[in-house]
Design a protein around this motif. Structure first.
Motif, mmCIF file in Angstrom:
data_model
loop_
_atom_site.group_PDB
_atom_site.id
_atom_site.type_symbol
_atom_site.label_atom_id
_atom_site.label_comp_id
_atom_site.label_asym_id
_atom_site.label_seq_id
_atom_site.Cartn_x
_atom_site.Cartn_y
_atom_site.Cartn_z
ATOM 1 N N ASP A 44 37.494 39.643 18.877
ATOM 2 C CA ASP A 44 36.458 40.277 18.054
ATOM 3 C C ASP A 44 35.944 41.577 18.657
ATOM 4 N N GLU A 45 35.979 41.682 19.983
ATOM 5 C CA GLU A 45 35.298 42.812 20.626
ATOM 6 C C GLU A 45 36.212 43.854 21.253
ATOM 7 N N VAL A 46 37.473 43.473 21.530
ATOM 8 C CA VAL A 46 38.344 44.381 22.283
ATOM 9 C C VAL A 46 39.647 44.608 21.521
ATOM 10 N N ASP A 47 40.079 45.847 21.452
ATOM 11 C CA ASP A 47 41.374 46.157 20.852
ATOM 12 C C ASP A 47 42.469 45.609 21.774
ATOM 13 N N PRO A 48 43.318 44.695 21.286
ATOM 14 C CA PRO A 48 44.348 44.114 22.156
ATOM 15 C C PRO A 48 45.292 45.168 22.771
ATOM 16 N N ASN A 49 45.309 46.367 22.199
ATOM 17 C CA ASN A 49 46.164 47.415 22.764
ATOM 18 C C ASN A 49 45.488 48.191 23.890
ATOM 19 N N VAL A 50 44.310 47.789 24.274
ATOM 20 C CA VAL A 50 43.550 48.499 25.300
ATOM 21 C C VAL A 50 44.326 48.541 26.636
ATOM 22 N N ASP A 51 44.132 49.601 27.388
ATOM 23 C CA ASP A 51 44.666 49.645 28.747
ATOM 24 C C ASP A 51 43.828 48.656 29.565
ATOM 25 N N ALA A 52 44.501 47.659 30.151
ATOM 26 C CA ALA A 52 43.771 46.553 30.795
ATOM 27 C C ALA A 52 42.862 47.021 31.931
ATOM 28 N N LEU A 53 43.199 48.150 32.561
ATOM 29 C CA LEU A 53 42.388 48.612 33.689
ATOM 30 C C LEU A 53 41.430 49.739 33.289
ATOM 31 N N SER A 54 41.239 49.915 31.987
ATOM 32 C CA SER A 54 40.297 50.947 31.528
ATOM 33 C C SER A 54 38.925 50.326 31.283
ATOM 34 N N PRO A 55 37.878 51.161 31.206
ATOM 35 C CA PRO A 55 36.533 50.633 30.957
ATOM 36 C C PRO A 55 36.423 49.910 29.609
ATOM 37 N N GLU A 56 37.363 50.199 28.705
ATOM 38 C CA GLU A 56 37.299 49.580 27.374
ATOM 39 C C GLU A 56 37.715 48.102 27.395
ATOM 40 N N ASN A 57 38.444 47.690 28.428
ATOM 41 C CA ASN A 57 38.746 46.248 28.533
ATOM 42 C C ASN A 57 37.464 45.536 28.963
ATOM 43 N N LYS A 58 37.313 44.287 28.567
ATOM 44 C CA LYS A 58 36.132 43.529 29.001
ATOM 45 C C LYS A 58 36.560 42.388 29.908
ATOM 46 N N LEU A 59 35.670 42.017 30.786
ATOM 47 C CA LEU A 59 35.911 40.901 31.702
ATOM 48 C C LEU A 59 34.927 39.801 31.324
ATOM 49 N N MET A 60 35.473 38.719 30.766
ATOM 50 C CA MET A 60 34.591 37.644 30.295
ATOM 51 C C MET A 60 34.704 36.453 31.239
ATOM 52 N N VAL A 61 33.637 36.199 31.943
ATOM 53 C CA VAL A 61 33.616 35.059 32.864
ATOM 54 C C VAL A 61 32.929 33.917 32.110
ATOM 55 N N MET A 62 33.736 32.951 31.700
ATOM 56 C CA MET A 62 33.278 31.925 30.752
ATOM 57 C C MET A 62 33.177 30.550 31.413
ATOM 58 N N THR A 63 32.234 29.756 30.966
ATOM 59 C CA THR A 63 32.254 28.338 31.332
ATOM 60 C C THR A 63 32.538 27.535 30.076
ATOM 61 N N GLY A 64 32.733 26.239 30.238
ATOM 62 C CA GLY A 64 32.900 25.354 29.090
ATOM 63 C C GLY A 64 31.633 24.545 28.874
ATOM 64 N N PRO A 65 31.560 23.852 27.734
ATOM 65 C CA PRO A 65 30.366 23.038 27.463
ATOM 66 C C PRO A 65 30.166 21.904 28.466
ATOM 67 N N LEU A 66 31.235 21.466 29.124
ATOM 68 C CA LEU A 66 31.072 20.380 30.095
ATOM 69 C C LEU A 66 30.883 20.900 31.523
ATOM 70 N N THR A 67 31.039 22.228 31.710
ATOM 71 C CA THR A 67 30.808 22.806 33.043
ATOM 72 C C THR A 67 29.341 22.594 33.421
ATOM 73 N N GLY A 68 29.129 22.142 34.638
ATOM 74 C CA GLY A 68 27.760 21.987 35.132
ATOM 75 C C GLY A 68 27.039 20.770 34.582
ATOM 76 N N THR A 69 27.773 19.912 33.890
ATOM 77 C CA THR A 69 27.182 18.652 33.400
ATOM 78 C C THR A 69 27.661 17.525 34.323
ATOM 79 N N PRO A 70 27.171 16.297 34.108
ATOM 80 C CA PRO A 70 27.663 15.206 34.961
ATOM 81 C C PRO A 70 29.118 14.797 34.689
ATOM 82 N N ALA A 71 29.789 15.377 33.693
ATOM 83 C CA ALA A 71 31.187 15.004 33.421
ATOM 84 C C ALA A 71 32.027 15.261 34.677
ATOM 85 N N PHE A 72 32.853 14.284 35.045
ATOM 86 C CA PHE A 72 33.648 14.433 36.264
ATOM 87 C C PHE A 72 34.534 15.680 36.214
ATOM 88 N N THR A 73 34.577 16.409 37.288
ATOM 89 C CA THR A 73 35.325 17.667 37.482
ATOM 90 C C THR A 73 34.787 18.806 36.610
#
Lengths: 597, 75
Positions: A44-73
């Motif tokens: 939705d936010e980045v043109d897939p043709n973007v140069d990966a090392l350009s400022p136009e690429n985004k770096l998304m550091v994501m967690t999941g819904p179970l990250t940080g919950t008591p669910a094992f691992t």
């Protein structure tokens, strides 16, 4: 929202603005989180043709819904971005404690845009979020950076950082967290480096809200029993870690050796999990809420360091013809310090050795350092040269494909979509070859681990040399993996747990109404959107293939002798299972059914 | 008549890594050797004979290599 915090950070590195935004609940329900939601947000936010090392690429550091919950691992986070190595979507997954800490601080993700003028790091202490100067950290190794950032920080601060590899834009650079855990693959560290972002230090004091505490308590007991009673997760992995696979793959003649020129290694026992446990192991270690504890701490001279995983033992060991455990431990250590991926690093050294042996790399390019199969004395030094881009290390820092292609010999690169394949020879483990070829990030084993049924007999034994049924199995494994990754749990739980167990956790924690089928369907949706990103990025369907060596040259000796990959038999059946055209393109009908059109 | 038996992971505890064991050609099955080794069938995850997956009913021949693994995994 339950499980999810419902908000994330958006950090514009160009102007330094930091915003807290609401998570789109509808998208979260459709794409789960982590790998799935991150890919949707990239679309939705980045043109897939973007140069990966350009400022136009985004770096998304994501967690999941179970990250940080008591669910094992449930401690995993994923870095979603466009890969500078493969040009595909990158989704690089890591354990440790960092992801869970981000959730405790109140955020589901951090999205970085633009590029900072000077080196910076992001400091997060609950709602106090600041970009800080990192000029004094630039050039520092990962452990040093981590120590610097935790020294005066609140107790329990967790650090994610790049080393010189990422700073120098090595296309095989990793993002490291908790010092020796890695979001290793696809060159995500270079994207971080290209933005002049050195690290993220996070400390949280909150707790993720759980939908049904009583049910979760019940599940904790039930799932722990399943994990403990399972021979693999209850005993095999805790005792030997992943390294125990070396002897198995070697017995079956499917352990790629000397840059995939052979598939059985004479020095297998020396680099095995048994030897690691007997002579080097100090203790095993666990990530966030993990009852398996497959991590290893080992002796390196008089130091105690993170130990090599199976893939690493293979990459620097068998693939480089090296039976010297001490040298491998050192190479692994230096990969963690400079922040480069062990699989790609080892495989690139192996390709360089072959290029040198066959006369393409010249003696004068080596600057006096030996480049030969089985040379333990030089291997860690090659890792350092790659991380620092010194001499030939400069060319090697961008992975084996660009290295070999530069000498006019791309066929010496053992990659799929320019990402180095790991430690299973597709000629001896046929289905794994199919999932390498069709992995949306390139040559990768954790995008459909058919080694499980083909080698380990889990959940049932398949004939490893046959192409029969592999399309069906490949799709199921790929879809389930996509969901587990997106939820924020560790794939290793899947030796003991099935799709219904993940649905149980998701429902109890987030109040969703999933079952095994809908978990697999969500995985299918995620797999398809990744494919759509790749197609838009210009990755051609015919790149779903393997190196020529594996398709045309038979394994020369050992139990898998005489085999090539039967990829052409498996691909049509796989595409049919996926509901894609015979060329490997998702059909409108399929995309509509998944709600992607 | 001999076969080479290779043991891995916890099977090595109190036993050996590699040993030649005598068999009766075309009579001794993998399960007979298990009795001799004191390994129960249910403890075994992988039986590999000459580099290929096999089972307890496999009859062994002179020169065969038998590898035995408990439940282990990696990745």
């Amino acid at each position: 929202m339950y499980g999810y915090n419902g908000k994330y950070l958006r950090v514009n590195l160009t102007d330094g603005q930091i915003k807290v935004e609401d998570l789109n609940e509808e998208l979260a329900m459709k794409f789960i989180g982590g790998r799935g939601l991150g890919t949707k947000m990239m679309m939705d936010e980045v043109d897939p043709n973007v140069d990966a090392l350009s400022p136009e690429n985004k770096l998304m550091v994501m967690t999941g819904p179970l990250t940080g919950t008591p669910a094992f691992t449930g401690g995993r986070y994923m870095v979603v971005t466009k890969s500078p190595l493969s040009g595909t979507i990158a989704s690089s997954n890591s354990g440790g404690f960092w992801g869970a800490e981000l959730k405790s601080a109140g955020y589901d993700a951090v999205i970085f845009e633009g590029k900072s003028e000077k080196p910076v790091y992001l400091s997060i202490e609950d709602d106090k979020v600041e970009l800080k100067d990192a000029s004094n950290l630039w050039g520092k190794y990962v452990s040093e950076t981590t120590k610097e950032l935790t020294k005066d920080a609140p107790k329990g601060t967790k650090v994610l950082a790049i080393g010189p590899g990422g700073e120098n834009l090595s296309k095989i650079a990793a993002i490291m967290n908790d010092e020796d855990r890695a979001a290793g693959r696809s060159g995500v560290g270079a994207v971080m480096g290209s933005k002049n972002l050195k690290a993220i230090a996070v400390k949280g004091t909150g707790k993720v809200k759980v939908h049904d505490e009583a049910k979760l308590k019940e599940l904790t007991k039930e799932k722990l029993a399943k994990i403990k009673e399972n021979g693999v997760t209850g005993e095999g992995l805790p005792t030997y870690g992943t390294a125990v696979l070396v002897n198995i793959l070697n017995e079956l003649g499917s352990l790629p050796t000397n840059n995939f020129q052979k598939s059985q290694f004479n020095g297998g026992e020396e680099i095995s999990g048994e030897t690691l446990a007997e002579k080097y192991l100090i203790k095993n270690t666990a990530c966030y809420r993990c009852p398996i504890a497959c991590g290893r701490y080992v002796k390196m001279d008089d130091q105690e360091v993170g130990g090599p995983e199976y893939e690493t033992l293979w990459a620097f060991g068998a693939d480089c013809g090296l039976d010297d455990m001490k040298a491998i431990i050192k190479a692994n250590y230096w990969c963690n310090e400079v922040g480069i991926d062990t699989i790609s690093a080892g495989s690139t050294i192996a390709a360089a050795i072959e290029l040198y042996e066959k006369g393409f790399i010249k003696e004068e390019e080596l600057d006096g350092l030996k480049l030969e199969f089985g040379n333990g004395a030089s291997i860690a030094e090659w890792v350092k040269r790659m991380g620092h881009r010194e001499g030939l290390g400069d060319k090697m820092a961008d992975g084996s494909y660009r290295l070999a292609d530069g000498y006019g010999k791309p066929e010496f690169s053992m990659t799929v979509k320019k990402l180095e394949m790991p430690a299973y020879d597709p000629r001896g483990v046929q289905g794994q070859g199919l999932t390498y070829a069709t992995s949306n990030r390139g040559g990768c084993h954790v995008r459909g681990y058919l080694v499980s049924p083909e080698i380990l007999g889990l959940p049932e034994q398949l004939d490893r040399l046959s192409s029969e049924g592999k399309g069906t199995w490949g799709k199921i494994f790929q879809d389930l993996t996509a969901s587990i990754d997106s939820l924020g749990m560790c794939l290793f739980t899947s030796f003991a747990l099935g799709a219904e167990d993940y649905a149980d956790y998701y429902n109890a924690i987030c109040g969703t109404e999933h079952d095994a089928n809908s978990i697999l369907e969500a995985g299918d949706r995620i797999y398809n959107i990744e494919k759509l990103f790749n197609l838009e990025a210009g990755i051609k369907p015919e790149e779903d293939t393997l190196p020529k060596r594996l398709l045309e040259e038979v394994i020369p000796e050992g139990p898998s002798k005489g085999n090539v990959s039967k990829l052409s038999e498996m691909l049509p059946k796989y595409y049919a299972e996926r509901g894609w055209t015979k060329e490997g393109i998702p059909t409108d009908e399929k995309l509509k059914a998944l709600g992607l059109k | 008549m001999n076969v080479e038996v290779r043991l891995f992971a916890t099977f090595r505890n109190g036993r050996f890594k590699k040993k030649n064991i005598e068999i009766v050609e075309n009579e001794t099955k993998v399960k007979d050797l298990l009795n001799e080794l004191g390994i129960k069938e249910e403890e075994i995850a992988l039986i590999i004979v000459n580099g290929m997956h096999s089972n307890v009913d496999r009859k062994l021949e002179e020169g065969d290599t038998l590898a035995l693994f408990p439940p282990v995994a990696g990745g």
